[in-house]
Design a protein around this motif. Sequence first.
Motif, mmCIF file in Angstrom:
data_model
loop_
_atom_site.group_PDB
_atom_site.id
_atom_site.type_symbol
_atom_site.label_atom_id
_atom_site.label_comp_id
_atom_site.label_asym_id
_atom_site.label_seq_id
_atom_site.Cartn_x
_atom_site.Cartn_y
_atom_site.Cartn_z
ATOM 1 N N PRO A 41 -6.915 -12.136 70.519
ATOM 2 C CA PRO A 41 -7.917 -12.784 69.662
ATOM 3 C C PRO A 41 -9.332 -12.612 70.207
ATOM 4 N N SER A 42 -10.270 -12.426 69.304
ATOM 5 C CA SER A 42 -11.681 -12.304 69.667
ATOM 6 C C SER A 42 -12.268 -13.688 69.891
ATOM 7 N N ILE A 43 -13.002 -13.862 70.974
ATOM 8 C CA ILE A 43 -13.553 -15.166 71.318
ATOM 9 C C ILE A 43 -14.567 -15.637 70.283
ATOM 10 N N GLY A 44 -15.360 -14.711 69.752
ATOM 11 C CA GLY A 44 -16.366 -15.089 68.758
ATOM 12 C C GLY A 44 -15.735 -15.593 67.474
ATOM 13 N N GLU A 45 -14.713 -14.881 66.982
ATOM 14 C CA GLU A 45 -14.036 -15.292 65.759
ATOM 15 C C GLU A 45 -13.308 -16.619 65.968
ATOM 16 N N TYR A 46 -12.686 -16.769 67.129
ATOM 17 C CA TYR A 46 -11.947 -18.007 67.396
ATOM 18 C C TYR A 46 -12.879 -19.210 67.433
ATOM 19 N N VAL A 47 -13.991 -19.100 68.145
ATOM 20 C CA VAL A 47 -14.927 -20.226 68.251
ATOM 21 C C VAL A 47 -15.498 -20.585 66.882
ATOM 22 N N GLY A 48 -15.830 -19.561 66.080
ATOM 23 C CA GLY A 48 -16.340 -19.832 64.738
ATOM 24 C C GLY A 48 -15.322 -20.570 63.893
ATOM 25 N N PHE A 49 -14.071 -20.138 63.944
ATOM 26 C CA PHE A 49 -13.018 -20.783 63.171
ATOM 27 C C PHE A 49 -12.728 -22.181 63.701
ATOM 28 N N PHE A 50 -12.716 -22.340 65.014
ATOM 29 C CA PHE A 50 -12.445 -23.632 65.647
ATOM 30 C C PHE A 50 -13.494 -24.667 65.236
ATOM 31 N N THR A 51 -14.760 -24.315 65.328
ATOM 32 C CA THR A 51 -15.823 -25.266 64.998
ATOM 33 C C THR A 51 -15.812 -25.619 63.513
ATOM 34 N N LYS A 52 -15.541 -24.636 62.667
ATOM 35 C CA LYS A 52 -15.452 -24.896 61.231
ATOM 36 C C LYS A 52 -14.347 -25.903 60.940
ATOM 37 N N LEU A 53 -13.207 -25.750 61.613
ATOM 38 C CA LEU A 53 -12.063 -26.624 61.374
ATOM 39 C C LEU A 53 -12.351 -28.043 61.858
ATOM 40 N N LEU A 54 -12.935 -28.178 63.055
ATOM 41 C CA LEU A 54 -13.229 -29.518 63.577
ATOM 42 C C LEU A 54 -14.265 -30.235 62.731
ATOM 43 N N PHE A 74 -26.365 -26.116 76.424
ATOM 44 C CA PHE A 74 -26.300 -24.709 76.796
ATOM 45 C C PHE A 74 -26.122 -24.539 78.301
ATOM 46 N N SER A 75 -26.569 -25.537 79.046
ATOM 47 C CA SER A 75 -26.403 -25.485 80.503
ATOM 48 C C SER A 75 -24.946 -25.707 80.913
ATOM 49 N N PHE A 76 -24.146 -26.247 80.000
ATOM 50 C CA PHE A 76 -22.746 -26.550 80.311
ATOM 51 C C PHE A 76 -21.780 -25.828 79.365
ATOM 52 N N TRP A 77 -22.201 -24.674 78.835
ATOM 53 C CA TRP A 77 -21.379 -24.024 77.823
ATOM 54 C C TRP A 77 -20.049 -23.533 78.386
ATOM 55 N N ASN A 78 -19.999 -23.214 79.687
ATOM 56 C CA ASN A 78 -18.749 -22.732 80.273
ATOM 57 C C ASN A 78 -17.624 -23.759 80.204
ATOM 58 N N PRO A 79 -17.819 -24.987 80.710
ATOM 59 C CA PRO A 79 -16.733 -25.981 80.599
ATOM 60 C C PRO A 79 -16.431 -26.377 79.154
ATOM 61 N N ILE A 80 -17.456 -26.371 78.300
ATOM 62 C CA ILE A 80 -17.213 -26.687 76.885
ATOM 63 C C ILE A 80 -16.343 -25.609 76.254
ATOM 64 N N LEU A 81 -16.645 -24.343 76.562
ATOM 65 C CA LEU A 81 -15.847 -23.238 76.027
ATOM 66 C C LEU A 81 -14.417 -23.288 76.559
ATOM 67 N N ALA A 82 -14.261 -23.668 77.823
ATOM 68 C CA ALA A 82 -12.910 -23.804 78.381
ATOM 69 C C ALA A 82 -12.110 -24.860 77.626
ATOM 70 N N TRP A 83 -12.771 -25.957 77.267
ATOM 71 C CA TRP A 83 -12.113 -27.012 76.477
ATOM 72 C C TRP A 83 -11.760 -26.518 75.082
ATOM 73 N N ILE A 84 -12.638 -25.734 74.483
ATOM 74 C CA ILE A 84 -12.397 -25.212 73.138
ATOM 75 C C ILE A 84 -11.236 -24.224 73.121
ATOM 76 N N THR A 85 -11.139 -23.375 74.147
ATOM 77 C CA THR A 85 -10.114 -22.324 74.145
ATOM 78 C C THR A 85 -8.767 -22.800 74.680
ATOM 79 N N GLU A 86 -8.715 -24.007 75.212
ATOM 80 C CA GLU A 86 -7.448 -24.477 75.791
ATOM 81 C C GLU A 86 -6.292 -24.496 74.790
ATOM 82 N N PRO A 87 -6.471 -24.976 73.544
ATOM 83 C CA PRO A 87 -5.345 -24.933 72.591
ATOM 84 C C PRO A 87 -4.868 -23.510 72.301
ATOM 85 N N LEU A 88 -5.779 -22.544 72.269
ATOM 86 C CA LEU A 88 -5.388 -21.161 72.019
ATOM 87 C C LEU A 88 -4.645 -20.583 73.212
#
Length: 247
Positions: A145-158, A31-45
């Motif tokens: 795209p909504s960030i919440g919906e995208y992250v939920g879908f992304f994590t489900k797929l991975l 949780f202390s590093f959620w910003n760079p993790i989120l940046a990595w998650i949203t890069e394909p989008l």
Amino acid sequence: MFEELKPHLVELRKRLGISVASVIIAFVVCFSFWNPILAWITEPLKAVLPENSSIIFTSVQEPFFTAMKVAFFAGLIVALPIIFWQFWLFVAPGLYENEKKYVIPFVISATLMFLCGASFCYFVVIPLGFNFLVNFGGQLFTALPSIGEYVGFFTKLLIAFGIAFEMPVITFFLAKLGMVNATQLKGFFRYGVVIIFLFSAIVTPPDVLSQFLMAVPMMLLYGLSIYIASVANPENTQEDKDEEADA
């Protein structure tokens, strides 16, 4: 009957407790590093979004809960070796001494195969699938795209791809325990193909390309599992061949 199950339930509670604790600790750290993790998650989008599009949030609490999702997902990945280790320790009392030595290979191989599946999803499936979905109506609509919906879908797929790539590992240890063999897997192949395509249709985006990008590797993994079973359990395989020959 309950008295017979009680020790197993106590052991299960212990292993689940350790697994949950490891995920919680990893979650707090991530949780202390959620910003760079989120940046990595949203890069394909971001790579497939048109110039006039951007990622948005549609409710006040969405950014915070998205950060929680990101941290939990990262914590789950970090805690995977401990989770697999606890699973092995739970089933170990029912194994023979020569089978218990596979704990380290199981933990390492299960973790690596999960990461391979997640990597294949991140670098191949998501770019192709999202490029098709985002640009399908690009001439008529503006993608927001909504960030919440995208992250939920992304994590489900991975997670789905990570679990799917565990097939050879599970097959190896089931074959070592004598629970499956190559002949059984070959006989189940046509049913397995149907199950694979149904699973792919459920967990992937609603386009044929993404479904095939999951189904084809899974069928290849199924073929690899047949070979692994023949190597891990050659005695039973040979016995089945002798029985078929006698019949």
